[in-house]
Design a protein around this motif. Structure first.
Motif, PDB file in Angstrom:
ATOM      1  N   ILE A 136       7.131 -20.948  58.254  1.00  0.00           N
ATOM      2  CA  ILE A 136       7.950 -20.284  57.246  1.00  0.00           C
ATOM      3  C   ILE A 136       8.734 -19.174  57.936  1.00  0.00           C
ATOM      4  O   ILE A 136       8.180 -18.431  58.741  1.00  0.00           O
ATOM      5  N   ASP A 137      10.017 -19.098  57.641  1.00  0.00           N
ATOM      6  CA  ASP A 137      10.861 -18.086  58.280  1.00  0.00           C
ATOM      7  C   ASP A 137      10.867 -16.813  57.437  1.00  0.00           C
ATOM      8  O   ASP A 137      11.440 -16.772  56.348  1.00  0.00           O
ATOM      9  N   LEU A 138      10.213 -15.780  57.935  1.00  0.00           N
ATOM     10  CA  LEU A 138      10.115 -14.511  57.213  1.00  0.00           C
ATOM     11  C   LEU A 138      11.352 -13.645  57.367  1.00  0.00           C
ATOM     12  O   LEU A 138      11.473 -12.625  56.703  1.00  0.00           O
ATOM     13  N   THR A 139      12.262 -14.048  58.249  1.00  0.00           N
ATOM     14  CA  THR A 139      13.415 -13.189  58.530  1.00  0.00           C
ATOM     15  C   THR A 139      14.581 -13.416  57.582  1.00  0.00           C
ATOM     16  O   THR A 139      15.567 -12.707  57.650  1.00  0.00           O
ATOM     17  N   VAL A 140      14.490 -14.415  56.704  1.00  0.00           N
ATOM     18  CA  VAL A 140      15.570 -14.648  55.746  1.00  0.00           C
ATOM     19  C   VAL A 140      15.370 -13.749  54.536  1.00  0.00           C
ATOM     20  O   VAL A 140      14.342 -13.098  54.385  1.00  0.00           O
ATOM     21  N   ASP A 141      16.350 -13.742  53.643  1.00  0.00           N
ATOM     22  CA  ASP A 141      16.303 -12.879  52.457  1.00  0.00           C
ATOM     23  C   ASP A 141      15.025 -13.085  51.656  1.00  0.00           C
ATOM     24  O   ASP A 141      14.554 -14.214  51.496  1.00  0.00           O
ATOM     25  N   MET A 142      14.497 -12.002  51.114  1.00  0.00           N
ATOM     26  CA  MET A 142      13.312 -12.084  50.281  1.00  0.00           C
ATOM     27  C   MET A 142      13.667 -12.564  48.866  1.00  0.00           C
ATOM     28  O   MET A 142      12.835 -13.092  48.161  1.00  0.00           O
ATOM     29  N   VAL A 143      14.920 -12.359  48.450  1.00  0.00           N
ATOM     30  CA  VAL A 143      15.377 -12.807  47.147  1.00  0.00           C
ATOM     31  C   VAL A 143      16.067 -14.156  47.344  1.00  0.00           C
ATOM     32  O   VAL A 143      16.947 -14.276  48.203  1.00  0.00           O
ATOM     33  N   SER A 174      37.243 -16.724  63.248  1.00  0.00           N
ATOM     34  CA  SER A 174      37.247 -18.008  62.547  1.00  0.00           C
ATOM     35  C   SER A 174      36.335 -17.921  61.326  1.00  0.00           C
ATOM     36  O   SER A 174      35.377 -17.147  61.290  1.00  0.00           O
ATOM     37  N   LEU A 175      36.669 -18.708  60.303  1.00  0.00           N
ATOM     38  CA  LEU A 175      35.878 -18.760  59.072  1.00  0.00           C
ATOM     39  C   LEU A 175      35.089 -20.059  59.049  1.00  0.00           C
ATOM     40  O   LEU A 175      35.612 -21.126  59.422  1.00  0.00           O
ATOM     41  N   HIS A 176      33.838 -19.974  58.565  1.00  0.00           N
ATOM     42  CA  HIS A 176      32.974 -21.151  58.516  1.00  0.00           C
ATOM     43  C   HIS A 176      32.150 -21.112  57.243  1.00  0.00           C
ATOM     44  O   HIS A 176      31.844 -20.044  56.711  1.00  0.00           O
ATOM     45  N   PHE A 177      31.802 -22.290  56.767  1.00  0.00           N
ATOM     46  CA  PHE A 177      30.918 -22.449  55.614  1.00  0.00           C
ATOM     47  C   PHE A 177      29.593 -22.956  56.161  1.00  0.00           C
ATOM     48  O   PHE A 177      29.472 -24.126  56.550  1.00  0.00           O
ATOM     49  N   LEU A 178      28.591 -22.064  56.261  1.00  0.00           N
ATOM     50  CA  LEU A 178      27.323 -22.382  56.925  1.00  0.00           C
ATOM     51  C   LEU A 178      26.146 -22.204  55.983  1.00  0.00           C
ATOM     52  O   LEU A 178      26.236 -21.462  54.988  1.00  0.00           O
ATOM     53  N   ARG A 179      25.045 -22.855  56.352  1.00  0.00           N
ATOM     54  CA  ARG A 179      23.804 -22.575  55.608  1.00  0.00           C
ATOM     55  C   ARG A 179      23.429 -21.121  55.853  1.00  0.00           C
ATOM     56  O   ARG A 179      23.558 -20.603  56.964  1.00  0.00           O
ATOM     57  N   ARG A 180      22.952 -20.482  54.808  1.00  0.00           N
ATOM     58  CA  ARG A 180      22.574 -19.064  54.900  1.00  0.00           C
ATOM     59  C   ARG A 180      21.551 -18.850  56.010  1.00  0.00           C
ATOM     60  O   ARG A 180      21.646 -17.897  56.778  1.00  0.00           O
ATOM     61  N   THR A 181      20.581 -19.735  56.136  1.00  0.00           N
ATOM     62  CA  THR A 181      19.531 -19.575  57.153  1.00  0.00           C
ATOM     63  C   THR A 181      20.090 -19.670  58.569  1.00  0.00           C
ATOM     64  O   THR A 181      19.578 -19.020  59.479  1.00  0.00           O
ATOM     65  N   ASP A 182      21.146 -20.481  58.764  1.00  0.00           N
ATOM     66  CA  ASP A 182      21.769 -20.577  60.082  1.00  0.00           C
ATOM     67  C   ASP A 182      22.574 -19.331  60.420  1.00  0.00           C
ATOM     68  O   ASP A 182      22.649 -18.914  61.577  1.00  0.00           O
ATOM     69  N   ALA A 183      23.197 -18.739  59.406  1.00  0.00           N
ATOM     70  CA  ALA A 183      24.077 -17.587  59.628  1.00  0.00           C
ATOM     71  C   ALA A 183      23.324 -16.267  59.736  1.00  0.00           C
ATOM     72  O   ALA A 183      23.805 -15.319  60.362  1.00  0.00           O
ATOM     73  N   GLU A 184      22.130 -16.174  59.136  1.00  0.00           N
ATOM     74  CA  GLU A 184      21.396 -14.905  59.066  1.00  0.00           C
ATOM     75  C   GLU A 184      21.192 -14.259  60.436  1.00  0.00           C
ATOM     76  O   GLU A 184      21.381 -13.058  60.596  1.00  0.00           O
ATOM     77  N   GLN A 185      20.787 -15.042  61.430  1.00  0.00           N
ATOM     78  CA  GLN A 185      20.506 -14.454  62.748  1.00  0.00           C
ATOM     79  C   GLN A 185      21.768 -13.846  63.357  1.00  0.00           C
ATOM     80  O   GLN A 185      21.725 -12.798  63.989  1.00  0.00           O
TER      81      GLN A 185
END
Length: 197
Positions: A136-143, A174-185
């Protein structure tokens, strides 16, 4: 005056912004350690003197007893101040793992003592181990997010990055549409930002 140097360390912490670190004050820290060693030496000397005079350390109340008590209490006070200084810094260092990720920026690393750098490295390794063990990835948003995808703007050239089942070239502006989990780091490292229209 006993304890002034230790108090200086606490004032330094009190004057810094919450969640920020001043450079590790190794000069004052080392001076407090030397003062602790002096107190311990004086304390041991006074106790030895009382023992040599065949005085009961528990019940005798003379100048040596009170001198030993002052050195002992000063030693304890300095120890508490050093521990408060290190504990406060450790808390901030732990918070950096959640704010900026497993790699500290150079400007933060310059403020750390080598033992604090090692502490951060070990803390990050423990979190990484826990995340992989629990899957489980704890570093992503808690909400939970409303949408699993976000639009991001790249702030610095990152290069070709593999994201899940595909790779993408992340060039500056550049602009990209990414999964939130990929962009968070990348967002936490300041390499990209969420693009809100």
């Amino acid at each position: 005056m006993y304890g002034r140097r230790a108090t200086q360390l606490l004032k330094e912490i009190d004057s810094s912004e919450a969640g920020q670190l001043a450079p590790f004050n190794s000069d004052v820290f080392d001076q407090v350690i030397r003062e602790c060693n002096e107190h311990n030496s004086q304390f041991q000397s006074l106790i030895r003197k009382m023992v040599e005079q065949n005085l009961d350390i528990e019940t005798t109340r003379n100048e040596d007893h009170y001198g030993a008590a002052i050195h002992h209490l000063s030693l304890l006070r300095n120890k508490r101040c050093l521990m408060a200084y290190m504990y406060n810094r450790a808390e901030v260092i732990q918070s950096f793992r959640w704010k900026v990720g497993p790699v500290l920026p150079h400007d933060i690393q310059e403020k750390l003592h080598f033992s604090e750098k090692e502490y951060f490295k070990n803390h990050s390794a423990a979190i990484k181990s826990y995340i992989s063990e629990m899957d489980i990835d704890l570093t992503v948003d808690m909400v939970p997010p409303k949408d699993p995808y976000i639009q991001v703007r790249v702030l610095e050239d990152i290069g070709e990055v593999s994201l899940g089942d595909h790779s993408v070239s992340l060039t500056k502006n550049s602009l990209h549409f990414l999964r939130r989990t990929d962009a968070e780091q990348f967002i936490s490292q300041g390499l990209m930002e969420e693009f809100l229209e």
